[in-house]
Design an enzyme around this catalytic site. Sequence first.
Site, PDB file in Angstrom:
ATOM      1  N   LYS A  11       0.838  -1.203   0.000  1.00 45.62           N
ATOM      2  CA  LYS A  11       0.000   0.000   0.000  1.00 45.62           C
ATOM      3  C   LYS A  11       0.882   1.267   0.000  1.00 45.62           C
ATOM      4  O   LYS A  11       2.092   1.193   0.241  1.00 45.62           O
ATOM      5  CB  LYS A  11      -0.932  -0.048   1.216  1.00 45.62           C
ATOM      6  CG  LYS A  11      -1.891  -1.254   1.216  1.00 45.62           C
ATOM      7  CD  LYS A  11      -2.807  -1.185   2.429  1.00 45.62           C
ATOM      8  CE  LYS A  11      -3.686  -2.418   2.543  1.00 45.62           C
ATOM      9  NZ  LYS A  11      -4.598  -2.342   3.724  1.00 45.62           N
ATOM     10  N   TYR A  51     -12.246  -2.457  -3.084  1.00 45.00           N
ATOM     11  CA  TYR A  51     -12.716  -2.574  -1.701  1.00 45.00           C
ATOM     12  C   TYR A  51     -14.253  -2.567  -1.609  1.00 45.00           C
ATOM     13  O   TYR A  51     -14.791  -2.224  -0.555  1.00 45.00           O
ATOM     14  CB  TYR A  51     -12.131  -1.447  -0.844  1.00 45.00           C
ATOM     15  CG  TYR A  51     -10.715  -1.716  -0.366  1.00 45.00           C
ATOM     16  CD1 TYR A  51     -10.390  -2.884   0.328  1.00 45.00           C
ATOM     17  CD2 TYR A  51      -9.704  -0.792  -0.575  1.00 45.00           C
ATOM     18  CE1 TYR A  51      -9.093  -3.127   0.775  1.00 45.00           C
ATOM     19  CE2 TYR A  51      -8.403  -1.018  -0.120  1.00 45.00           C
ATOM     20  CZ  TYR A  51      -8.109  -2.193   0.560  1.00 45.00           C
ATOM     21  OH  TYR A  51      -6.823  -2.422   1.021  1.00 45.00           O
ATOM     22  N   PHE A  59     -15.460   3.292   7.746  1.00 44.76           N
ATOM     23  CA  PHE A  59     -14.100   3.684   7.361  1.00 44.76           C
ATOM     24  C   PHE A  59     -13.876   3.690   5.854  1.00 44.76           C
ATOM     25  O   PHE A  59     -12.756   3.927   5.391  1.00 44.76           O
ATOM     26  CB  PHE A  59     -13.065   2.782   8.053  1.00 44.76           C
ATOM     27  CG  PHE A  59     -13.221   1.306   7.776  1.00 44.76           C
ATOM     28  CD1 PHE A  59     -12.708   0.725   6.616  1.00 44.76           C
ATOM     29  CD2 PHE A  59     -13.885   0.484   8.686  1.00 44.76           C
ATOM     30  CE1 PHE A  59     -12.849  -0.631   6.362  1.00 44.76           C
ATOM     31  CE2 PHE A  59     -14.037  -0.882   8.436  1.00 44.76           C
ATOM     32  CZ  PHE A  59     -13.526  -1.437   7.271  1.00 44.76           C
ATOM     33  N   ARG A  87      -1.527 -14.427   3.496  1.00 51.03           N
ATOM     34  CA  ARG A  87      -2.240 -13.906   4.679  1.00 51.03           C
ATOM     35  C   ARG A  87      -1.399 -14.156   5.947  1.00 51.03           C
ATOM     36  O   ARG A  87      -1.366 -13.327   6.853  1.00 51.03           O
ATOM     37  CB  ARG A  87      -3.627 -14.551   4.820  1.00 51.03           C
ATOM     38  CG  ARG A  87      -4.616 -14.253   3.687  1.00 51.03           C
ATOM     39  CD  ARG A  87      -5.121 -12.832   3.620  1.00 51.03           C
ATOM     40  NE  ARG A  87      -5.817 -12.384   4.805  1.00 51.03           N
ATOM     41  CZ  ARG A  87      -6.523 -11.233   4.866  1.00 51.03           C
ATOM     42  NH1 ARG A  87      -6.628 -10.453   3.789  1.00 51.03           N
ATOM     43  NH2 ARG A  87      -7.110 -10.860   5.971  1.00 51.03           N
ATOM     44  N   THR A  93      -5.329  -8.067  10.476  1.00 58.24           N
ATOM     45  CA  THR A  93      -5.627  -6.707  10.007  1.00 58.24           C
ATOM     46  C   THR A  93      -5.124  -5.621  10.956  1.00 58.24           C
ATOM     47  O   THR A  93      -4.561  -4.620  10.514  1.00 58.24           O
ATOM     48  CB  THR A  93      -7.157  -6.561   9.808  1.00 58.24           C
ATOM     49  OG1 THR A  93      -7.607  -7.640   8.983  1.00 58.24           O
ATOM     50  CG2 THR A  93      -7.503  -5.236   9.166  1.00 58.24           C
ATOM     51  N   ARG A 104       2.910  -6.995   9.117  1.00 62.81           N
ATOM     52  CA  ARG A 104       2.201  -5.986   9.923  1.00 62.81           C
ATOM     53  C   ARG A 104       2.713  -5.989  11.363  1.00 62.81           C
ATOM     54  O   ARG A 104       2.837  -4.932  11.994  1.00 62.81           O
ATOM     55  CB  ARG A 104       0.698  -6.263   9.866  1.00 62.81           C
ATOM     56  CG  ARG A 104       0.074  -5.918   8.508  1.00 62.81           C
ATOM     57  CD  ARG A 104      -1.307  -6.512   8.361  1.00 62.81           C
ATOM     58  NE  ARG A 104      -2.040  -5.967   7.213  1.00 62.81           N
ATOM     59  CZ  ARG A 104      -3.207  -6.443   6.787  1.00 62.81           C
ATOM     60  NH1 ARG A 104      -3.759  -7.484   7.398  1.00 62.81           N
ATOM     61  NH2 ARG A 104      -3.817  -5.892   5.756  1.00 62.81           N
ATOM     62  N   ASN A 114      -1.719  -0.293   7.321  1.00 61.38           N
ATOM     63  CA  ASN A 114      -1.203  -1.619   7.674  1.00 61.38           C
ATOM     64  C   ASN A 114      -0.416  -2.280   6.539  1.00 61.38           C
ATOM     65  O   ASN A 114      -0.258  -3.494   6.506  1.00 61.38           O
ATOM     66  CB  ASN A 114      -2.319  -2.509   8.230  1.00 61.38           C
ATOM     67  CG  ASN A 114      -3.426  -2.749   7.220  1.00 61.38           C
ATOM     68  OD1 ASN A 114      -3.306  -2.387   6.051  1.00 61.38           O
ATOM     69  ND2 ASN A 114      -4.500  -3.364   7.664  1.00 61.38           N
ATOM     70  N   HIS A 117      -1.931  -5.607   1.395  1.00 61.65           N
ATOM     71  CA  HIS A 117      -3.201  -6.277   1.113  1.00 61.65           C
ATOM     72  C   HIS A 117      -2.891  -7.639   0.528  1.00 61.65           C
ATOM     73  O   HIS A 117      -1.950  -7.792  -0.252  1.00 61.65           O
ATOM     74  CB  HIS A 117      -4.006  -5.472   0.083  1.00 61.65           C
ATOM     75  CG  HIS A 117      -5.195  -6.232  -0.444  1.00 61.65           C
ATOM     76  ND1 HIS A 117      -6.402  -6.248   0.208  1.00 61.65           N
ATOM     77  CD2 HIS A 117      -5.327  -7.049  -1.534  1.00 61.65           C
ATOM     78  CE1 HIS A 117      -7.236  -7.037  -0.471  1.00 61.65           C
ATOM     79  NE2 HIS A 117      -6.614  -7.529  -1.526  1.00 61.65           N
ATOM     80  N   GLU A 128      -9.921  -9.760  -7.827  1.00 68.79           N
ATOM     81  CA  GLU A 128      -8.937  -8.693  -7.609  1.00 68.79           C
ATOM     82  C   GLU A 128      -7.806  -8.747  -8.640  1.00 68.79           C
ATOM     83  O   GLU A 128      -7.363  -7.703  -9.127  1.00 68.79           O
ATOM     84  CB  GLU A 128      -8.363  -8.809  -6.186  1.00 68.79           C
ATOM     85  CG  GLU A 128      -9.424  -8.521  -5.120  1.00 68.79           C
ATOM     86  CD  GLU A 128      -8.943  -8.804  -3.701  1.00 68.79           C
ATOM     87  OE1 GLU A 128      -7.778  -9.216  -3.515  1.00 68.79           O
ATOM     88  OE2 GLU A 128      -9.752  -8.608  -2.764  1.00 68.79           O
TER      89      GLU A 128
HETATM   90  P1  DAT Z   1      -7.492  -7.103   5.507  1.00 68.35           P
HETATM   91  O1  DAT Z   1      -6.722  -5.979   4.844  1.00 68.35           O
HETATM   92  O2  DAT Z   1      -6.709  -7.729   6.611  1.00 68.35           O
HETATM   93  O3  DAT Z   1      -8.043  -8.102   4.520  1.00 68.35           O
HETATM   94  P2  DAT Z   1     -10.202  -6.077   5.737  1.00 68.35           P
HETATM   95  O4  DAT Z   1     -10.473  -6.670   4.389  1.00 68.35           O
HETATM   96  O5  DAT Z   1     -11.146  -6.425   6.835  1.00 68.35           O
HETATM   97  O6  DAT Z   1      -8.737  -6.431   6.241  1.00 68.35           O
HETATM   98  O7  DAT Z   1     -10.183  -4.491   5.629  1.00 68.35           O
HETATM   99  C1  DAT Z   1      -9.580  -3.873   4.516  1.00 68.35           C
HETATM  100  C2  DAT Z   1      -8.772  -2.697   5.011  1.00 68.35           C
HETATM  101  O8  DAT Z   1      -9.656  -1.725   5.572  1.00 68.35           O
HETATM  102  C3  DAT Z   1      -7.790  -3.015   6.131  1.00 68.35           C
HETATM  103  O9  DAT Z   1      -6.567  -3.514   5.651  1.00 68.35           O
HETATM  104  C4  DAT Z   1      -7.633  -1.677   6.793  1.00 68.35           C
HETATM  105  C5  DAT Z   1      -9.024  -1.076   6.673  1.00 68.35           C
HETATM  106  N1  DAT Z   1      -9.819  -1.327   7.877  1.00 68.35           N
HETATM  107  C6  DAT Z   1     -10.374  -2.504   8.265  1.00 68.35           C
HETATM  108  N2  DAT Z   1     -11.025  -2.384   9.419  1.00 68.35           N
HETATM  109  C7  DAT Z   1     -10.866  -1.084   9.791  1.00 68.35           C
HETATM  110  C8  DAT Z   1     -11.290  -0.303  10.910  1.00 68.35           C
HETATM  111  N3  DAT Z   1     -12.021  -0.837  11.886  1.00 68.35           N
HETATM  112  N4  DAT Z   1     -10.927   1.002  10.942  1.00 68.35           N
HETATM  113  C9  DAT Z   1     -10.192   1.569   9.955  1.00 68.35           C
HETATM  114  N5  DAT Z   1      -9.760   0.883   8.875  1.00 68.35           N
HETATM  115  C10 DAT Z   1     -10.092  -0.408   8.799  1.00 68.35           C
HETATM  116 MG    MG Z   2      -9.517  -7.936   3.081  1.00 68.90          MG
END
Ligand code: DAT
Ligand code: MG
Length: 137
Positions: A11, A51, A59, A87, A93, A104, A114, A117, A128
């Site tokens: 990212k 996304y 968020f 992963r 996350t 991370r 973080n 992805h 994707e």
């Molecule tokens: P991951 O990236 O581990 O697959 P995710 O798909 O649940 O996680 O979420 C996508 C991204 O969105 C994540 O990398 C960071 C952001 N995100 C997730 N939960 C969040 C939260 N509670 N507050 C702020 N950003 C968040």
């Molecule tokens: Mg995800």
Amino acid sequence: MSAERTLVLVKPDGVRRGLVGEIVSRLEGKGLALVALELRTLEKSVAETHYGEHASKPFFGELVEFITSGPLVALVVEGPRAIEGVRGLMGVTDPVKAVPGSIRGDFALEIGENLVHGSDSPESAKREIDLFFPGLG
Ligand code: DAT
Ligand code: MG
């Protein structure tokens, strides 16, 4: 088991912090093969599609703003159980909860920054990869 492909993003925070080499090195060290790799700044519409599953989350706006805030590195990597393998390398996350030794866990503190992805299922991986590299999914 036959090889599987997954989409990885370093990212914009990872690019800004000079962690591309470190992160790609961990993918290669694990034994994953690089299939595609590109430095790219995302259009808002591509970010929103990528996304899409989070569109209703509070968020979402911040997430799209962040992921379009500068260049990122998009990769397709391949190997046995590549989705789960990536992963695991990434860590969970929330980087504060991610175990030390994971990307991370070693390099991030904030959930919104973080670093990486990785696709979370074969269906997401195909969707994707085809969004970033049409025909490779
Ligand atoms: P991951 O990236 O581990 O697959 P995710 O798909 O649940 O996680 O979420 C996508 C991204 O969105 C994540 O990398 C960071 C952001 N995100 C997730 N939960 C969040 C939260 N509670 N507050 C702020 N950003 C968040
Ligand atoms: Mg995800």
